[in-house]
Write a protein that holds these residues in place. Structure first.
Motif, PDB file in Angstrom:
ATOM      1  N   THR A 156       0.834  -1.211   0.000  1.00  0.00           N
ATOM      2  CA  THR A 156       0.000   0.000   0.000  1.00  0.00           C
ATOM      3  C   THR A 156       0.866   1.257   0.000  1.00  0.00           C
ATOM      4  O   THR A 156       0.509   2.262  -0.612  1.00  0.00           O
ATOM      5  CB  THR A 156      -0.952   0.016   1.208  1.00  0.00           C
ATOM      6  N   ALA A 157       2.012   1.213   0.681  1.00  0.00           N
ATOM      7  CA  ALA A 157       2.920   2.361   0.664  1.00  0.00           C
ATOM      8  C   ALA A 157       3.444   2.607  -0.750  1.00  0.00           C
ATOM      9  O   ALA A 157       3.554   3.757  -1.200  1.00  0.00           O
ATOM     10  CB  ALA A 157       4.082   2.135   1.628  1.00  0.00           C
ATOM     11  N   TYR A 158       3.738   1.524  -1.456  1.00  0.00           N
ATOM     12  CA  TYR A 158       4.192   1.653  -2.850  1.00  0.00           C
ATOM     13  C   TYR A 158       3.094   2.274  -3.714  1.00  0.00           C
ATOM     14  O   TYR A 158       3.372   3.155  -4.551  1.00  0.00           O
ATOM     15  CB  TYR A 158       4.573   0.276  -3.397  1.00  0.00           C
ATOM     16  N   ILE A 159       1.859   1.838  -3.505  1.00  0.00           N
ATOM     17  CA  ILE A 159       0.743   2.366  -4.288  1.00  0.00           C
ATOM     18  C   ILE A 159       0.517   3.851  -3.998  1.00  0.00           C
ATOM     19  O   ILE A 159       0.334   4.664  -4.909  1.00  0.00           O
ATOM     20  CB  ILE A 159      -0.542   1.558  -3.996  1.00  0.00           C
ATOM     21  N   VAL A 160       0.542   4.217  -2.706  1.00  0.00           N
ATOM     22  CA  VAL A 160       0.371   5.620  -2.336  1.00  0.00           C
ATOM     23  C   VAL A 160       1.483   6.466  -2.938  1.00  0.00           C
ATOM     24  O   VAL A 160       1.245   7.552  -3.484  1.00  0.00           O
ATOM     25  CB  VAL A 160       0.349   5.779  -0.796  1.00  0.00           C
ATOM     26  N   HIS A 161       2.692   5.966  -2.855  1.00  0.00           N
ATOM     27  CA  HIS A 161       3.849   6.691  -3.401  1.00  0.00           C
ATOM     28  C   HIS A 161       3.721   6.877  -4.902  1.00  0.00           C
ATOM     29  O   HIS A 161       3.916   7.979  -5.442  1.00  0.00           O
ATOM     30  CB  HIS A 161       5.120   5.919  -3.072  1.00  0.00           C
ATOM     31  N   LYS A 162       3.363   5.793  -5.588  1.00  0.00           N
ATOM     32  CA  LYS A 162       3.269   5.818  -7.044  1.00  0.00           C
ATOM     33  C   LYS A 162       2.195   6.784  -7.516  1.00  0.00           C
ATOM     34  O   LYS A 162       2.425   7.624  -8.402  1.00  0.00           O
ATOM     35  CB  LYS A 162       2.987   4.409  -7.575  1.00  0.00           C
ATOM     36  N   TYR A 163       0.994   6.694  -6.933  1.00  0.00           N
ATOM     37  CA  TYR A 163      -0.119   7.481  -7.441  1.00  0.00           C
ATOM     38  C   TYR A 163      -0.114   8.911  -6.922  1.00  0.00           C
ATOM     39  O   TYR A 163      -0.739   9.786  -7.522  1.00  0.00           O
ATOM     40  CB  TYR A 163      -1.440   6.780  -7.133  1.00  0.00           C
ATOM     41  N   THR A 206       4.822  15.098   6.659  1.00  0.00           N
ATOM     42  CA  THR A 206       4.498  14.377   5.435  1.00  0.00           C
ATOM     43  C   THR A 206       4.608  12.870   5.646  1.00  0.00           C
ATOM     44  O   THR A 206       3.809  12.099   5.114  1.00  0.00           O
ATOM     45  CB  THR A 206       5.426  14.810   4.286  1.00  0.00           C
ATOM     46  N   GLY A 207       5.589  12.450   6.412  1.00  0.00           N
ATOM     47  CA  GLY A 207       5.735  11.028   6.713  1.00  0.00           C
ATOM     48  C   GLY A 207       4.523  10.485   7.455  1.00  0.00           C
ATOM     49  O   GLY A 207       4.059   9.376   7.184  1.00  0.00           O
ATOM     50  N   ILE A 208       3.996  11.283   8.382  1.00  0.00           N
ATOM     51  CA  ILE A 208       2.803  10.867   9.130  1.00  0.00           C
ATOM     52  C   ILE A 208       1.601  10.761   8.194  1.00  0.00           C
ATOM     53  O   ILE A 208       0.835   9.784   8.249  1.00  0.00           O
ATOM     54  CB  ILE A 208       2.520  11.857  10.282  1.00  0.00           C
ATOM     55  N   ILE A 209       1.423  11.755   7.317  1.00  0.00           N
ATOM     56  CA  ILE A 209       0.296  11.729   6.376  1.00  0.00           C
ATOM     57  C   ILE A 209       0.435  10.555   5.404  1.00  0.00           C
ATOM     58  O   ILE A 209      -0.530   9.833   5.132  1.00  0.00           O
ATOM     59  CB  ILE A 209       0.214  13.062   5.605  1.00  0.00           C
ATOM     60  N   PHE A 210       1.642  10.357   4.902  1.00  0.00           N
ATOM     61  CA  PHE A 210       1.902   9.242   3.985  1.00  0.00           C
ATOM     62  C   PHE A 210       1.605   7.903   4.657  1.00  0.00           C
ATOM     63  O   PHE A 210       0.967   7.020   4.077  1.00  0.00           O
ATOM     64  CB  PHE A 210       3.363   9.299   3.523  1.00  0.00           C
ATOM     65  N   SER A 211       2.064   7.746   5.896  1.00  0.00           N
ATOM     66  CA  SER A 211       1.847   6.502   6.642  1.00  0.00           C
ATOM     67  C   SER A 211       0.367   6.285   6.923  1.00  0.00           C
ATOM     68  O   SER A 211      -0.133   5.151   6.865  1.00  0.00           O
ATOM     69  CB  SER A 211       2.624   6.536   7.964  1.00  0.00           C
ATOM     70  N   LEU A 212      -0.346   7.359   7.224  1.00  0.00           N
ATOM     71  CA  LEU A 212      -1.783   7.258   7.483  1.00  0.00           C
ATOM     72  C   LEU A 212      -2.523   6.811   6.226  1.00  0.00           C
ATOM     73  O   LEU A 212      -3.419   5.961   6.301  1.00  0.00           O
ATOM     74  CB  LEU A 212      -2.319   8.605   7.965  1.00  0.00           C
ATOM     75  N   CYS A 213      -2.146   7.353   5.073  1.00  0.00           N
ATOM     76  CA  CYS A 213      -2.768   6.934   3.810  1.00  0.00           C
ATOM     77  C   CYS A 213      -2.490   5.460   3.534  1.00  0.00           C
ATOM     78  O   CYS A 213      -3.381   4.709   3.109  1.00  0.00           O
ATOM     79  CB  CYS A 213      -2.247   7.791   2.658  1.00  0.00           C
ATOM     80  N   SER A 214      -1.264   5.032   3.781  1.00  0.00           N
ATOM     81  CA  SER A 214      -0.908   3.620   3.591  1.00  0.00           C
ATOM     82  C   SER A 214      -1.701   2.726   4.523  1.00  0.00           C
ATOM     83  O   SER A 214      -2.176   1.651   4.135  1.00  0.00           O
ATOM     84  CB  SER A 214       0.592   3.422   3.831  1.00  0.00           C
ATOM     85  N   LEU A 215      -1.869   3.179   5.781  1.00  0.00           N
ATOM     86  CA  LEU A 215      -2.635   2.410   6.761  1.00  0.00           C
ATOM     87  C   LEU A 215      -4.090   2.283   6.343  1.00  0.00           C
ATOM     88  O   LEU A 215      -4.667   1.186   6.390  1.00  0.00           O
ATOM     89  CB  LEU A 215      -2.537   3.088   8.128  1.00  0.00           C
ATOM     90  N   LEU A 216      -4.695   3.396   5.927  1.00  0.00           N
ATOM     91  CA  LEU A 216      -6.108   3.373   5.534  1.00  0.00           C
ATOM     92  C   LEU A 216      -6.330   2.456   4.338  1.00  0.00           C
ATOM     93  O   LEU A 216      -7.346   1.752   4.269  1.00  0.00           O
ATOM     94  CB  LEU A 216      -6.585   4.794   5.220  1.00  0.00           C
TER      95      LEU A 216
END
Length: 387
Positions: A327-334, A355-365
């Protein structure tokens, strides 16, 4: 003696009844796991990643011990194999297929001959067998975080070996085992034994570790003390787990947060249980781990208002653990494809803390999707039974 029939739901991880604060602690903990795997820049010398490593894996081993149900060795072995080893294999294979397909579409030149394909399959298969959480000269581990499952399996087996039918606690034997493991960890560090001092490798598979210990056996030396402490304190924690004033809980939360941060400042070396690294001092490692655990316990009690959404990820922490890399890869890619910038997203290939917190939260969701599907249709993949 505590009435375990009345409170048996407190001893199991896979029943319909959950312990609210434990799931909340797991939910916060699994978010910290994701954040710890994000390249976050230091903030005026403060490394949030190194701070997280002080206690996030000790927390999970402690909670596993807290909810561990004592049984004879053969019973524990069968149950743990179903709940930990089978999920390890299944989840590894799924993520392995994803990364191979991703590599095929991004780097098709690596799949031009049968020999190249067989090499990739062989290295991934050996990576699963070795369970190092690292690449080696022989293998590539496609889902490094799954080392936790095998290490926890060994912790449960070791604990059950010293369990006696007429002496459930068997405190002396387990304390001796704990002291033995800590002594090994100390000696390994002092002697600087190469096979135990791991080389942290990145995504460049050309950078490999020359030495490794298979089956996550080296990690047990630092993991088991937290697991055993959880089993030892189970009765006391659950017996005293009553409603407490919010003000008192808030004070304890702040106190243990402060102590954890102070120990982070003192223990200036990196900590990583998987790599058998406890920082500059073994005692500071233990103190930091337990202070962080108590911080998370009180914080979880404090966050009752949001325990349902956080508890969902805690109850499904294994699915999140397995799929957050994808999911982190997908969030990063898109995020790049959609030209989404959350402030300065990348500075020297690193996130700011926010930004790391927001990115991690998106990956978690995003992990909620595989977590729900697995729970709904194939819970056996995470060692659970269909209700």
């Amino acid at each position: 003696m505590m009435n375990y029939n009345k409170l048996r739901f407190m001893e199991t991880e896979n029943t319909g009844t959950r312990i609210t604060w434990v799931d909340t602690a797991r939910g916060i903990g699994i978010f910290l796991v994701i954040l710890a795997h994000v390249p976050v820049k230091d903030f005026y010398g403060f490394s949030i990643v190194r701070w997280i490593y002080i206690f996030h894996m000790p927390l999970f081993f402690f909670l596993a011990g807290l909810t561990h149900k004592k049984a004879e060795l053969n019973v524990t072995a069968k149950k743990s194999f179903r709940q930990l080893v089978i999920p390890y294999i299944v989840l590894y294979v799924i993520t392995c297929i994803f990364w191979i397909l991703k590599s095929y579409f991004v780097h098709p030149e690596k799949f031009q001959t049968a020999a190249q394909v067989l090499k990739i399959i062989r290295e991934d298969f050996l990576g699963m067998i070795f369970v190092t959480g690292l690449n080696t000269r022989y293998s590539v581990h496609e889902n490094p975080v799954l080392w936790f499952l095998i290490c926890l399996f060994w912790c449960k087996i070791i604990h059950s070996i010293f369990y006696r039918k007429n002496n459930e606690d068997n405190i002396k034997a387990n304390i001796c085992v704990t002291a033995f493991f800590l002594t090994i960890a100390f000696v390994i560090r002092k002697l600087n034994i190469p096979s135990f001092t791991k080389i942290l490798v990145d995504d460049d598979v050309s950078k490999v570790a020359d030495n490794f210990i298979p089956l996550s056996i080296g990690s047990i030396t630092l993991a088991y003390p937290f697991f055993y402490t959880g089993t030892l304190l189970k009765e006391k924690i659950f017996k005293n787990d009553t409603e407490e004033k919010k003000s008192s809980i808030a004070i304890k939360t702040f106190l243990f947060f402060t102590l954890t941060t102070l120990l982070y400042c003192i223990n200036t070396d990196n900590i990583n249980i998987n790599h058998n690294r406890y920082g500059c001092d073994l005692l500071l490692f233990l103190l930091g781990g337990f202070c962080g655990i108590l911080f998370m316990k009180n914080l979880s009690h404090l966050l009752n208002a949001i325990n349902r959404p956080v508890g969902f990820f805690g109850a499904n922490s294994l699915s999140v653990l397995a799929f957050h890399g994808i999911t982190a890869y997908i969030v990063h890619k898109y995020s790049h494809s959609l030209h989404i910038n959350l402030g300065s997203i990348f500075i020297d290939d690193s996130f700011s803390i926010l930004t790391g917190i927001i990115f991690s939260l998106c990956s978690l969701l995003l992990c909620a999707i595989p977590a729900y599907l697995i729970k709904r249709f194939c819970p056996w993949m995470i060692g659970q039974r269909k209700k």
